[in-house]
Design a protein around this motif. Structure first.
Motif, mmCIF file in Angstrom:
data_model
loop_
_atom_site.group_PDB
_atom_site.id
_atom_site.type_symbol
_atom_site.label_atom_id
_atom_site.label_comp_id
_atom_site.label_asym_id
_atom_site.label_seq_id
_atom_site.Cartn_x
_atom_site.Cartn_y
_atom_site.Cartn_z
ATOM 1 N N TYR A 35 11.951 11.190 -15.759
ATOM 2 C CA TYR A 35 10.693 11.549 -16.162
ATOM 3 C C TYR A 35 10.007 12.798 -16.221
ATOM 4 C CZ TYR A 35 11.276 13.643 -11.323
ATOM 5 O OH TYR A 35 11.508 14.085 -10.234
ATOM 6 N N CYS A 36 11.227 13.881 -16.588
ATOM 7 C CA CYS A 36 10.884 15.129 -16.621
ATOM 8 C C CYS A 36 9.988 15.571 -17.760
ATOM 9 C CB CYS A 36 12.142 16.036 -16.714
ATOM 10 S SG CYS A 36 11.854 17.985 -16.665
ATOM 11 N N HIS A 37 8.920 16.544 -17.412
ATOM 12 C CA HIS A 37 8.005 16.960 -18.457
ATOM 13 C C HIS A 37 8.392 18.144 -18.935
ATOM 14 C CE1 HIS A 37 6.479 19.234 -15.189
ATOM 15 N NE2 HIS A 37 5.762 18.285 -14.817
ATOM 16 N N GLY A 73 13.426 24.712 -16.790
ATOM 17 C CA GLY A 73 15.045 24.391 -16.651
ATOM 18 C C GLY A 73 15.257 24.705 -15.048
ATOM 19 N N GLU A 74 16.488 25.005 -14.738
ATOM 20 C CA GLU A 74 16.740 25.123 -13.550
ATOM 21 C C GLU A 74 16.963 26.536 -13.167
ATOM 22 O OE1 GLU A 74 16.481 23.789 -10.394
ATOM 23 O OE2 GLU A 74 17.879 25.342 -9.793
ATOM 24 N N THR A 99 10.881 27.538 -8.102
ATOM 25 C CA THR A 99 11.074 26.114 -7.996
ATOM 26 C C THR A 99 12.493 25.836 -8.488
ATOM 27 O OG1 THR A 99 8.636 25.867 -8.494
ATOM 28 C CG2 THR A 99 9.888 23.806 -8.943
ATOM 29 N N SER A 123 12.650 20.318 -5.530
ATOM 30 C CA SER A 123 12.326 18.809 -5.983
ATOM 31 C C SER A 123 13.413 18.185 -5.971
ATOM 32 C CB SER A 123 12.328 19.070 -7.688
ATOM 33 O OG SER A 123 11.424 20.203 -7.958
ATOM 34 N N ASN A 162 9.413 18.859 -3.081
ATOM 35 C CA ASN A 162 8.504 17.982 -3.830
ATOM 36 C C ASN A 162 8.957 16.718 -4.091
ATOM 37 O OD1 ASN A 162 6.930 20.325 -4.305
ATOM 38 N ND2 ASN A 162 7.771 20.857 -6.478
ATOM 39 N N VAL A 164 8.325 13.374 -6.376
ATOM 40 C CA VAL A 164 7.553 12.730 -7.225
ATOM 41 C C VAL A 164 7.828 11.012 -6.861
ATOM 42 C CG1 VAL A 164 7.250 11.893 -9.522
ATOM 43 C CG2 VAL A 164 8.071 14.353 -9.260
ATOM 44 N N LEU A 194 3.273 12.270 -13.585
ATOM 45 C CA LEU A 194 2.229 12.797 -14.597
ATOM 46 C C LEU A 194 2.692 12.108 -15.950
ATOM 47 C CD1 LEU A 194 -0.116 15.116 -15.123
ATOM 48 C CD2 LEU A 194 1.837 16.817 -15.736
HETATM 49 N N1 SAM Z 1 14.367 22.683 -12.100
HETATM 50 C C1 SAM Z 1 13.209 23.077 -11.323
HETATM 51 C C2 SAM Z 1 13.047 21.800 -10.417
HETATM 52 O O1 SAM Z 1 13.710 20.892 -10.123
HETATM 53 O O2 SAM Z 1 12.128 22.005 -9.543
HETATM 54 C C3 SAM Z 1 11.996 23.343 -11.969
HETATM 55 C C4 SAM Z 1 11.552 22.611 -13.151
HETATM 56 S S1 SAM Z 1 10.758 20.963 -12.863
HETATM 57 C C5 SAM Z 1 10.207 20.557 -14.437
HETATM 58 C C6 SAM Z 1 9.345 21.628 -11.852
HETATM 59 C C7 SAM Z 1 8.695 20.309 -11.304
HETATM 60 O O3 SAM Z 1 8.106 19.373 -12.052
HETATM 61 C C8 SAM Z 1 9.455 19.464 -10.280
HETATM 62 O O4 SAM Z 1 8.929 19.376 -8.978
HETATM 63 C C9 SAM Z 1 9.411 18.063 -10.908
HETATM 64 O O5 SAM Z 1 9.544 17.052 -9.801
HETATM 65 C C10 SAM Z 1 8.164 18.146 -11.456
HETATM 66 N N2 SAM Z 1 7.817 17.260 -12.698
HETATM 67 C C11 SAM Z 1 8.720 17.044 -13.794
HETATM 68 N N3 SAM Z 1 8.098 16.009 -14.530
HETATM 69 C C12 SAM Z 1 7.282 15.377 -13.995
HETATM 70 C C13 SAM Z 1 6.349 14.323 -14.113
HETATM 71 N N4 SAM Z 1 6.335 13.514 -15.289
HETATM 72 N N5 SAM Z 1 5.381 14.278 -13.188
HETATM 73 C C14 SAM Z 1 5.386 14.773 -12.371
HETATM 74 N N6 SAM Z 1 6.053 15.944 -11.796
HETATM 75 C C15 SAM Z 1 7.010 16.307 -12.550
#
Ligand code: SAM
Length: 317
Positions: A35-37, A73-74, A99, A123, A162, A164, A194
């Motif tokens: 689902y990553c944005h 990223g991470e 994060t 996360s 966190n 989701v 999101l």
């Molecule tokens: N790799 C790190 C991590 O996992 O936290 C940082 C990057 S990650 C993109 C940052 C946050 O965005 C995470 O908490 C992830 O769960 C949230 N996230 C990513 N895609 C999302 C989406 N489509 N809707 C809601 N939260 C999202």
């Protein structure tokens, strides 16, 4: 429209103070959440050096930035992560956070704490190994869980988890996650899915989106008290049976824009004035590499702040 003002902090033309900076220090990641944005950042393969990050952060402090968050990223995938945190910390901020997906937290928690990291968001969406594998395409659930425990043990405070929440994936795990967090000493943050650029067309958003409305109603009834966090998009914090749950609602709305105090930096060194826009970025790394002095770099920051125009202007102006 008013102009931007520089008092002790910079106030943009929509009366929003700009006090926090979120730096994406890499686009690389060790999991593949479906689902990553990607934090609204177009993937490329550039990273800034620790010295470049330090310089950007130093100049940002001079225009009033008080809080730094490292993301990706991470971020823990970078082997120089402790050095980056130490350099930022030596400049002096009231809050340095990160994060992460937690997979490498066990390795770094103690050193990050000693380097000056104050708090962390991990996360972590599920306690079920099969669901973890489904979401991330990796088998790292135990490592991420241990990472959360290690972050608490090292003294990072708060450690927020966190989650989701997704329909048919992990919605039934909210109370198990709450108990896990309570036992571990972490705070559970429930995040509403999101929309991403293609998630609506592909039907993905409708399939997995879980509306938190009903849940918030239930939490309201169960809580001993509820706090609303001003300047944090009015997020609600519920206090229940010795634990805490926070809710993060979607960011594509006017309330989010109205309360936004944040600038972002992309991994390739561009200032990103707004989360959901990519048409108003301002390059800071090239001017820095070309020899701009700190005063000139401050002007680059101020130009980016001038570009902060709410995505949804109807109730922000
Ligand atoms: N790799 C790190 C991590 O996992 O936290 C940082 C990057 S990650 C993109 C940052 C946050 O965005 C995470 O908490 C992830 O769960 C949230 N996230 C990513 N895609 C999302 C989406 N489509 N809707 C809601 N939260 C999202």
């Amino acid at each position: 429209m008013t102009e931007i003002r520089i008092a002790e902090k910079v106030i943009d033309q929509f009366e929003r103070p700009v006090i926090s900076l979120r730096i994406s220090i890499t686009n690389r990641c060790n999991v593949k959440c479906f689902y990553c944005h990607h934090d609204g950042i177009v993937p490329q393969n550039y990273e800034m050096t620790p010295n470049e990050i330090e310089r950007i952060v130093k100049v940002s402090k001079e225009i009033g930035i008080e809080k730094i968050r490292l993301s990706g990223g991470e971020p823990l995938i970078r082997e120089d992560i402790v050095e980056i945190v130490a350099k930022i910390s030596s400049i002096g901020f009231r809050d340095i956070s990160l994060t992460t997906n937690g997979v490498l937290m066990g390795k770094y928690a103690e050193d990050l704490y000693k380097a000056g990291l104050t708090r962390v968001n991990v996360s972590f969406d599920t306690l079920n190994p099969k669901t973890y594998q489904f979401i991330t395409k990796r088998d790292y659930m135990k490592r991420a869980m241990d990472g959360i425990k290690e972050a608490v043990r090292a003294g990072l405070n708060p450690v927020k988890v966190n989650m989701v929440v997704m329909k048919g994936v992990n919605e039934s795990e909210i109370w198990d996650m709450f108990n896990f967090c309570k036992e571990t000493g972490a705070i559970l943050q429930l995040i509403e899915l999101l929309k991403t650029d293609n998630s609506q067309e592909s039907g993905f958003f409708d399939e997995y989106h879980y509306d938190m409305g009903e849940l918030e109603h239930e939490l309201n009834k169960l809580s001993s008290h509820v706090k609303t966090r001003k300047f944090m998009q009015d997020r609600k914090k519920y206090f229940i049976e010795g634990g805490e749950i926070e809710i993060v609602r979607p960011m594509d709305n006017t309330e989010f824009c109205k309360n936004c105090t944040r600038l972002r930096i992309t991994p390739d060194g561009k200032i990103k004035p707004c989360l959901l826009r990519n048409d108003n970025l301002v390059d800071i790394i090239e001017p820095m590499r070309c020899g701009y002095n700190d005063e000139e770099l401050k002007k680059v920051f101020l130009k980016a702040i001038e570009n902060r125009e709410p995505y949804f202007t109807d109730s922000c102006s």
